[in-house]
Design a protein around this motif. Structure first.
Motif, PDB file in Angstrom:
ATOM      1  N   SER A  81      64.771 -63.932  50.636  1.00  0.00           N
ATOM      2  CA  SER A  81      63.502 -64.525  50.235  1.00  0.00           C
ATOM      3  C   SER A  81      63.735 -65.535  49.117  1.00  0.00           C
ATOM      4  O   SER A  81      64.437 -65.258  48.139  1.00  0.00           O
ATOM      5  CB  SER A  81      62.540 -63.440  49.775  1.00  0.00           C
ATOM      6  OG  SER A  81      61.329 -63.999  49.320  1.00  0.00           O
ATOM      7  N   LEU A  82      63.139 -66.722  49.269  1.00  0.00           N
ATOM      8  CA  LEU A  82      63.265 -67.769  48.252  1.00  0.00           C
ATOM      9  C   LEU A  82      62.004 -67.859  47.393  1.00  0.00           C
ATOM     10  O   LEU A  82      62.082 -67.799  46.168  1.00  0.00           O
ATOM     11  CB  LEU A  82      63.537 -69.123  48.918  1.00  0.00           C
ATOM     12  CG  LEU A  82      64.869 -69.264  49.663  1.00  0.00           C
ATOM     13  CD1 LEU A  82      65.004 -70.677  50.226  1.00  0.00           C
ATOM     14  CD2 LEU A  82      66.039 -68.961  48.729  1.00  0.00           C
ATOM     15  N   ALA A  83      60.874 -68.059  48.028  1.00  0.00           N
ATOM     16  CA  ALA A  83      59.623 -68.202  47.281  1.00  0.00           C
ATOM     17  C   ALA A  83      58.458 -68.025  48.238  1.00  0.00           C
ATOM     18  O   ALA A  83      58.605 -68.190  49.450  1.00  0.00           O
ATOM     19  CB  ALA A  83      59.549 -69.577  46.610  1.00  0.00           C
ATOM     20  N   ASN A  84      57.304 -67.678  47.691  1.00  0.00           N
ATOM     21  CA  ASN A  84      56.108 -67.626  48.514  1.00  0.00           C
ATOM     22  C   ASN A  84      54.866 -67.810  47.659  1.00  0.00           C
ATOM     23  O   ASN A  84      54.864 -67.499  46.461  1.00  0.00           O
ATOM     24  CB  ASN A  84      56.043 -66.339  49.331  1.00  0.00           C
ATOM     25  CG  ASN A  84      55.935 -65.094  48.477  1.00  0.00           C
ATOM     26  OD1 ASN A  84      54.874 -64.808  47.933  1.00  0.00           O
ATOM     27  ND2 ASN A  84      57.020 -64.362  48.331  1.00  0.00           N
ATOM     28  N   THR A  85      53.845 -68.361  48.266  1.00  0.00           N
ATOM     29  CA  THR A  85      52.525 -68.502  47.659  1.00  0.00           C
ATOM     30  C   THR A  85      51.512 -67.954  48.658  1.00  0.00           C
ATOM     31  O   THR A  85      51.884 -67.396  49.686  1.00  0.00           O
ATOM     32  CB  THR A  85      52.198 -69.985  47.353  1.00  0.00           C
ATOM     33  OG1 THR A  85      52.020 -70.690  48.596  1.00  0.00           O
ATOM     34  CG2 THR A  85      53.329 -70.641  46.565  1.00  0.00           C
ATOM     35  N   GLU A  86      50.236 -68.131  48.360  1.00  0.00           N
ATOM     36  CA  GLU A  86      49.212 -67.644  49.286  1.00  0.00           C
ATOM     37  C   GLU A  86      49.276 -68.371  50.622  1.00  0.00           C
ATOM     38  O   GLU A  86      48.849 -67.834  51.643  1.00  0.00           O
ATOM     39  CB  GLU A  86      47.822 -67.833  48.668  1.00  0.00           C
ATOM     40  CG  GLU A  86      47.556 -66.914  47.477  1.00  0.00           C
ATOM     41  CD  GLU A  86      46.213 -67.197  46.838  1.00  0.00           C
ATOM     42  OE1 GLU A  86      45.680 -68.308  47.072  1.00  0.00           O
ATOM     43  OE2 GLU A  86      45.693 -66.332  46.124  1.00  0.00           O
ATOM     44  N   GLN A  87      49.827 -69.608  50.642  1.00  0.00           N
ATOM     45  CA  GLN A  87      49.830 -70.411  51.856  1.00  0.00           C
ATOM     46  C   GLN A  87      51.192 -70.499  52.536  1.00  0.00           C
ATOM     47  O   GLN A  87      51.282 -71.045  53.639  1.00  0.00           O
ATOM     48  CB  GLN A  87      49.363 -71.841  51.550  1.00  0.00           C
ATOM     49  CG  GLN A  87      47.966 -71.942  50.986  1.00  0.00           C
ATOM     50  CD  GLN A  87      47.523 -73.383  50.826  1.00  0.00           C
ATOM     51  OE1 GLN A  87      47.100 -74.025  51.779  1.00  0.00           O
ATOM     52  NE2 GLN A  87      47.633 -73.902  49.612  1.00  0.00           N
ATOM     53  N   GLU A  88      52.246 -69.982  51.927  1.00  0.00           N
ATOM     54  CA  GLU A  88      53.571 -70.243  52.487  1.00  0.00           C
ATOM     55  C   GLU A  88      54.567 -69.155  52.091  1.00  0.00           C
ATOM     56  O   GLU A  88      54.438 -68.522  51.042  1.00  0.00           O
ATOM     57  CB  GLU A  88      54.088 -71.603  52.002  1.00  0.00           C
ATOM     58  CG  GLU A  88      54.188 -71.675  50.485  1.00  0.00           C
ATOM     59  CD  GLU A  88      54.129 -73.081  49.937  1.00  0.00           C
ATOM     60  OE1 GLU A  88      54.986 -73.885  50.338  1.00  0.00           O
ATOM     61  OE2 GLU A  88      53.254 -73.354  49.094  1.00  0.00           O
ATOM     62  N   ILE A  89      55.551 -68.950  52.952  1.00  0.00           N
ATOM     63  CA  ILE A  89      56.692 -68.073  52.684  1.00  0.00           C
ATOM     64  C   ILE A  89      57.948 -68.837  53.064  1.00  0.00           C
ATOM     65  O   ILE A  89      58.069 -69.336  54.181  1.00  0.00           O
ATOM     66  CB  ILE A  89      56.610 -66.761  53.483  1.00  0.00           C
ATOM     67  CG1 ILE A  89      55.396 -65.937  53.057  1.00  0.00           C
ATOM     68  CG2 ILE A  89      57.884 -65.942  53.322  1.00  0.00           C
ATOM     69  CD1 ILE A  89      55.195 -64.670  53.883  1.00  0.00           C
ATOM     70  N   HIS A  90      58.905 -68.939  52.135  1.00  0.00           N
ATOM     71  CA  HIS A  90      60.163 -69.636  52.387  1.00  0.00           C
ATOM     72  C   HIS A  90      61.308 -68.621  52.332  1.00  0.00           C
ATOM     73  O   HIS A  90      61.448 -67.893  51.345  1.00  0.00           O
ATOM     74  CB  HIS A  90      60.407 -70.731  51.340  1.00  0.00           C
ATOM     75  CG  HIS A  90      59.305 -71.755  51.291  1.00  0.00           C
ATOM     76  ND1 HIS A  90      59.181 -72.748  52.221  1.00  0.00           N
ATOM     77  CD2 HIS A  90      58.278 -71.925  50.403  1.00  0.00           C
ATOM     78  CE1 HIS A  90      58.137 -73.501  51.922  1.00  0.00           C
ATOM     79  NE2 HIS A  90      57.564 -73.010  50.821  1.00  0.00           N
ATOM     80  N   ILE A  91      62.101 -68.587  53.397  1.00  0.00           N
ATOM     81  CA  ILE A  91      63.225 -67.659  53.458  1.00  0.00           C
ATOM     82  C   ILE A  91      64.456 -68.389  54.007  1.00  0.00           C
ATOM     83  O   ILE A  91      64.346 -69.410  54.677  1.00  0.00           O
ATOM     84  CB  ILE A  91      62.913 -66.444  54.363  1.00  0.00           C
ATOM     85  CG1 ILE A  91      62.548 -66.904  55.786  1.00  0.00           C
ATOM     86  CG2 ILE A  91      61.808 -65.588  53.767  1.00  0.00           C
ATOM     87  CD1 ILE A  91      62.303 -65.771  56.768  1.00  0.00           C
TER      88      ILE A  91
END
Length: 422
Positions: A81-91
């Protein structure tokens, strides 16, 4: 390796886990992205713990909307997992069978345009920070062009330009799709029906290079002298009853899905009240068949199995791959308006079409010419000499240089540009 992205419109629905089981059984996905779950926090973790995946990442909902989950099978992929917000997940996805790694972004864009602008900025910031092969799988909640929408408000040119600017900055390309044209509908009557294509897959050219082919007992106990005869009679009549009342659940499920796919394609082309009502009826029938199938497996197993070189070479190569995907003829409509999807049938239809263009049913036609009429046009002596002489080198060169350099090659496989340059 399969990746499934599904906008479930609520993970608390009774049919949600049934559909997940169905997806896993039919497609065996390495990664499952679930959008618009409308569930977050501890409740989301309780649900994903019951699903047949080894890992999960959740985002919080946007009020009473949104919600994004990424689930994966650890036997197939390793996820960081790299980062996530309410609108996105980056892995970062590392595929175990290929020992390759790439960036995967799951996106569920906010329905509010101001918050979508924050998302576009975030994606462009990610593009500046890394140079890995990259995939964006998203419900963007924003049509990209006018053709992506049927009825409703017109597509906003300003917002679509901001969307396109983000995609250009991220160096993204659309690898095309097959299936129904629109991915979202308000499921209203045909007079108020709105359809949009807002769900898309975008990839960087470098990812396209890694995966170039990325393409549902009455009268049985009558009087019998012996119990064993009664049991035999019941068994036979129960089989007949099952066949007439239920039929083959798996065949019914397959048929319903095939009909749904055809109806959704038709709605995208020519909506009608009849088709919309029929789609809703088939969706209800599919839910019923899935419930029956679940009960069937529970009866059979008595357990619930869900418990556990050249600077431009790569550019042209990827452009060719994308063009090839977009130019694939997956189906063709015949003269009666019916769709032909079998590859051999499509080839035969195209072949017969060309044969019809360049052939005639007329076997022969008598033609007589009267050469004695003085008014018939004739060539002058100068024109006769001009067309009867040999072709000069200058004429050959002029004809060759009139060709566009990189249009269709000749029988030798070489473009006109090859001869113009060499």
């Amino acid at each position: 390796m399969n990746i499934i992205v599904w906008n479930c419109r609520g993970a608390l629905k009774s049919s949600f886990q049934k559909h997940v089981r169905e997806l896993v059984q039919n497609h065996d996905p390495a990664i499952l992205v679930v959008m618009e779950t409308k569930v977050g926090g501890e409740r989301a973790r309780e649900i994903t713990n019951k699903l047949p995946f080894d890992g999960a990442i959740h985002t919080e909902t946007i009020g009473y909307a949104g919600g994004l989950w990424v689930l994966w099978n650890a036997d197939k992929v390793e996820i960081s997992s790299l980062a996530n917000t309410e609108q996105e997940i980056h892995i970062v996805v590392k595929v175990r069978s290929m020992n390759s790694s790439w960036l995967f972004s799951a996106v569920y864009a906010s329905p509010r345009s101001a918050e979508r602008q924050i998302l576009w900025n975030n994606l462009m910031r990610v593009a500046d920070l890394q140079n890995m092969p990259w995939v964006i799988a998203a419900d963007f909640n924003e049509p990209l062009m006018e053709e992506d929408k049927f009825r409703g408000r017109a597509v906003s040119v300003r917002r679509s330009l901001l969307f396109k600017e983000c995609l250009d900055k991220c160096n993204m390309i659309d690898i095309g799709f097959s299936g129904p044209r629109f991915t979202w509908t308000n499921r209203r009557e045909v007079q108020a029906l709105i359809q949009e294509r807002i769900d898309r897959f975008f990839v960087k050219p470098s990812w396209c290079g890694l995966y170039p082919e990325a393409k549902v007992v009455s009268q049985a106990w009558r009087h019998c002298p012996r119990l064993i005869d009664a049991i035999d009679t019941f068994t036979k009549e129960a089989k007949v009853w099952n066949k007439t009342q239920f039929g083959n659940i798996f065949s019914r499920k397959k048929n319903i899905r095939a009909r749904l796919n055809g109806i959704q394609r038709s709605i995208a082309i020519r909506p009608s009240s009849f088709l919309c009502n029929l789609e809703n009826e088939l969706l209800k029938e599919l839910d019923s068949v899935l419930s029956q199938e679940e009960e069937l497996w529970a009866l059979k197993s008595q357990v619930n199995w869900m418990i556990q070189g050249d600077r431009n070479t790569s550019f042209y190569h990827f452009s060719t791959l994308v063009r090839r995907k977009r130019n694939q003829i997956m189906a063709i409509k015949d003269n009666c308006g019916e769709w032909i999807s079998e590859e051999s049938a499509v080839k035969e239809y195209i072949r017969s079409g060309f044969a019809g263009i360049y052939s005639t049913s007329l076997i022969s036609a008598p033609v007589t010419y009267n050469l004695n009429h003085q008014w018939q046009p004739r060539l002058s002596e100068e024109e006769k000499q001009s067309i009867s002489g040999g072709v000069t080198n200058e004429e050959i060169k002029a004809a060759l240089w009139s060709l566009k350099p990189f249009k269709a090659p000749g029988p030798d496989g070489l473009h006109g540009g090859f001869f113009q340059r060499f």
